[in-house]
Design a protein around this motif. Structure first.
Motif, PDB file in Angstrom:
ATOM      1  N   THR A 133       0.940  -1.521  -0.242  1.00 38.66           N
ATOM      2  CA  THR A 133      -0.133  -0.216  -0.318  1.00 38.66           C
ATOM      3  C   THR A 133       1.470   1.602   0.177  1.00 38.66           C
ATOM      4  O   THR A 133       1.749   1.051  -0.014  1.00 38.66           O
ATOM      5  CB  THR A 133      -1.653   0.251   1.319  1.00 38.66           C
ATOM      6  OG1 THR A 133      -0.570   0.817   2.754  1.00 38.66           O
ATOM      7  CG2 THR A 133      -1.575  -1.460   1.141  1.00 38.66           C
ATOM      8  N   VAL A 178       4.518   5.027  -3.935  1.00 40.07           N
ATOM      9  CA  VAL A 178       5.401   5.660  -2.940  1.00 40.07           C
ATOM     10  C   VAL A 178       6.761   4.475  -2.992  1.00 40.07           C
ATOM     11  O   VAL A 178       7.977   4.865  -2.475  1.00 40.07           O
ATOM     12  CB  VAL A 178       4.901   4.966  -1.498  1.00 40.07           C
ATOM     13  CG1 VAL A 178       5.743   5.119  -0.546  1.00 40.07           C
ATOM     14  CG2 VAL A 178       3.727   5.648  -0.555  1.00 40.07           C
ATOM     15  N   LYS A 201      -5.780   1.642   4.224  1.00 45.51           N
ATOM     16  CA  LYS A 201      -6.443  -0.572   4.759  1.00 45.51           C
ATOM     17  C   LYS A 201      -6.504  -1.079   5.929  1.00 45.51           C
ATOM     18  O   LYS A 201      -7.265  -1.860   5.483  1.00 45.51           O
ATOM     19  CB  LYS A 201      -5.390  -0.693   3.371  1.00 45.51           C
ATOM     20  CG  LYS A 201      -5.663  -0.052   2.125  1.00 45.51           C
ATOM     21  CD  LYS A 201      -6.312  -0.160   1.450  1.00 45.51           C
ATOM     22  CE  LYS A 201      -6.546  -0.160   0.140  1.00 45.51           C
ATOM     23  NZ  LYS A 201      -6.572   1.380  -0.288  1.00 45.51           N
ATOM     24  N   GLU A 255       2.484   3.385  10.691  1.00 45.11           N
ATOM     25  CA  GLU A 255       2.157   4.699  11.339  1.00 45.11           C
ATOM     26  C   GLU A 255       2.714   5.357  12.639  1.00 45.11           C
ATOM     27  O   GLU A 255       3.095   4.064  13.461  1.00 45.11           O
ATOM     28  CB  GLU A 255       1.134   4.719  10.928  1.00 45.11           C
ATOM     29  CG  GLU A 255       0.259   6.462  11.296  1.00 45.11           C
ATOM     30  CD  GLU A 255       0.637   7.333  10.198  1.00 45.11           C
ATOM     31  OE1 GLU A 255       1.754   8.090  10.579  1.00 45.11           O
ATOM     32  OE2 GLU A 255       0.298   7.576   9.207  1.00 45.11           O
TER      33      GLU A 255
HETATM   34  C1  FMN Z   1       5.432   9.314   0.886  1.00 48.11           C
HETATM   35  C2  FMN Z   1       4.283   9.141   1.891  1.00 48.11           C
HETATM   36  C3  FMN Z   1       4.505   8.483   2.899  1.00 48.11           C
HETATM   37  C4  FMN Z   1       3.307   7.825   3.303  1.00 48.11           C
HETATM   38  N1  FMN Z   1       2.983   6.991   4.303  1.00 48.11           N
HETATM   39  C5  FMN Z   1       2.392   6.469   4.962  1.00 48.11           C
HETATM   40  C6  FMN Z   1       2.017   6.241   6.633  1.00 48.11           C
HETATM   41  O1  FMN Z   1       3.431   5.090   7.105  1.00 48.11           O
HETATM   42  N2  FMN Z   1       0.939   5.390   6.894  1.00 48.11           N
HETATM   43  C7  FMN Z   1       0.227   5.607   6.798  1.00 48.11           C
HETATM   44  O2  FMN Z   1      -1.104   4.920   6.961  1.00 48.11           O
HETATM   45  N3  FMN Z   1      -0.040   6.330   5.265  1.00 48.11           N
HETATM   46  C8  FMN Z   1       0.694   6.930   4.631  1.00 48.11           C
HETATM   47  N4  FMN Z   1       1.134   7.680   3.622  1.00 48.11           N
HETATM   48  C9  FMN Z   1      -0.559   8.170   3.102  1.00 48.11           C
HETATM   49  C10 FMN Z   1      -1.509   7.596   2.581  1.00 48.11           C
HETATM   50  O3  FMN Z   1      -0.338   6.821   1.156  1.00 48.11           O
HETATM   51  C11 FMN Z   1      -2.810   7.645   1.844  1.00 48.11           C
HETATM   52  O4  FMN Z   1      -3.884   7.119   3.071  1.00 48.11           O
HETATM   53  C12 FMN Z   1      -2.909   6.448   1.071  1.00 48.11           C
HETATM   54  O5  FMN Z   1      -4.727   7.011   0.628  1.00 48.11           O
HETATM   55  C13 FMN Z   1      -3.349   4.684   0.913  1.00 48.11           C
HETATM   56  O6  FMN Z   1      -3.965   4.714  -0.447  1.00 48.11           O
HETATM   57  P1  FMN Z   1      -3.473   3.331   0.175  1.00 48.11           P
HETATM   58  O7  FMN Z   1      -3.916   2.631   1.419  1.00 48.11           O
HETATM   59  O8  FMN Z   1      -4.572   2.273  -1.721  1.00 48.11           O
HETATM   60  O9  FMN Z   1      -2.319   2.520  -0.405  1.00 48.11           O
HETATM   61  C14 FMN Z   1       1.340   7.997   2.948  1.00 48.11           C
HETATM   62  C15 FMN Z   1       1.971   9.547   2.307  1.00 48.11           C
HETATM   63  C16 FMN Z   1       2.678   9.604   1.641  1.00 48.11           C
HETATM   64  C17 FMN Z   1       2.647  10.127  -0.489  1.00 48.11           C
END
Ligand code: FMN
Length: 194
Positions: free
Chosen positions: A9, A42, A97, A130
């Motif tokens: 993710t 990412v 997620k 997180e």
């Molecule tokens: C560089 C970067 C680092 C991130 N790190 C985190 C993280 O460590 N934990 C988290 O929950 N979201 C993090 N996010 C935010 C998630 O990417 C965001 O909530 C996104 O909607 C998750 O999408 P997905 O669950 O479909 O992959 C980060 C975003 C970026 C751009």
């Protein structure tokens, strides 16, 4: 051949997911990879290399073992409980997620495949990433743990004196493979001679 679904993710720590894939392939297992849209971005941001390049490299090294599934395609094999797998890993797992899975909301393939793992009583390993954690995050982790998932937070140890980022990641990868019961020697165990 054993087969595992691996989800990556958009949480930080894509090295954990990539090295988990590599370790499973090295162990002779098949991997069905699901990358979220943000996960793909990412991977490129953190590793300096496009996800597609990592994937084609693995496909070349481990012929026939790696299949990528489209996270938007709910007609994929891992969306169905009738497709047999030996478990699933989500590393790293975003809080978004985690929340979806803990509440049974499955709008995409990665959440659906995790839901399938739980309902079929197959191992589900979730590596949340997180900090600090809110009560919502903690409650969602507890819900999943109560449903039988392994919660393996990205907390590399330092007592083994890691020399590189890869060493630190491999400590976690080793813990993940232990949860799946996959033999691995990525990292020396405590009191084990290398
Ligand atoms: C560089 C970067 C680092 C991130 N790190 C985190 C993280 O460590 N934990 C988290 O929950 N979201 C993090 N996010 C935010 C998630 O990417 C965001 O909530 C996104 O909607 C998750 O999408 P997905 O669950 O479909 O992959 C980060 C975003 C970026 C751009």
């Amino acid at each position: 051949m054993k087969e595992y679904v691996v989800g990556i993710t958009g949480a930080s720590g894509s090295i954990y997911g990539l090295r988990t894939i590599e370790a499973l392939l090295e162990a002779g297992a098949g991997v069905r990879l699901i990358l979220t849209e943000t996960g793909e971005k990412v991977v490129a941001w953190e590793t300096g290399r496009e996800a597609g390049d990592w994937i084609s490299d693995y496909k070349k090294r481990f012929t026939g073992q790696l299949v990528q599934e489209d996270n938007r395609d709910l007609f994929s094999a891992s969306a169905s409980g009738s497709h047999l797998t030996d478990g699933m890993v989500i590393a790293p797992c975003s809080m978004s997620k985690l929340a979806h899975i803990a509440t049974g909301i499955t709008p995409d393939l990665i959440t659906r495949a995790a839901d399938v793992s739980l309902k079929q009583r197959r191992p589900l390993v979730v590596m949340p990433r997180e900090t600090p954690l809110s009560q919502i995050h903690l409650k969602n982790m507890l819900t999943l743990a109560e449903c039988g998932a392994f919660i393996v937070p990205a907390m590399p140890a330092f007592y083994q004196k890691p020399q590189s980022l890869e060493d630190m990641a491999d400590f976690m990868v080793s813990r993940v493979l232990d949860c799946l019961g996959v033999e691995n020697h990525r990292y020396a165990r405590w009191k084990e001679e290398v």
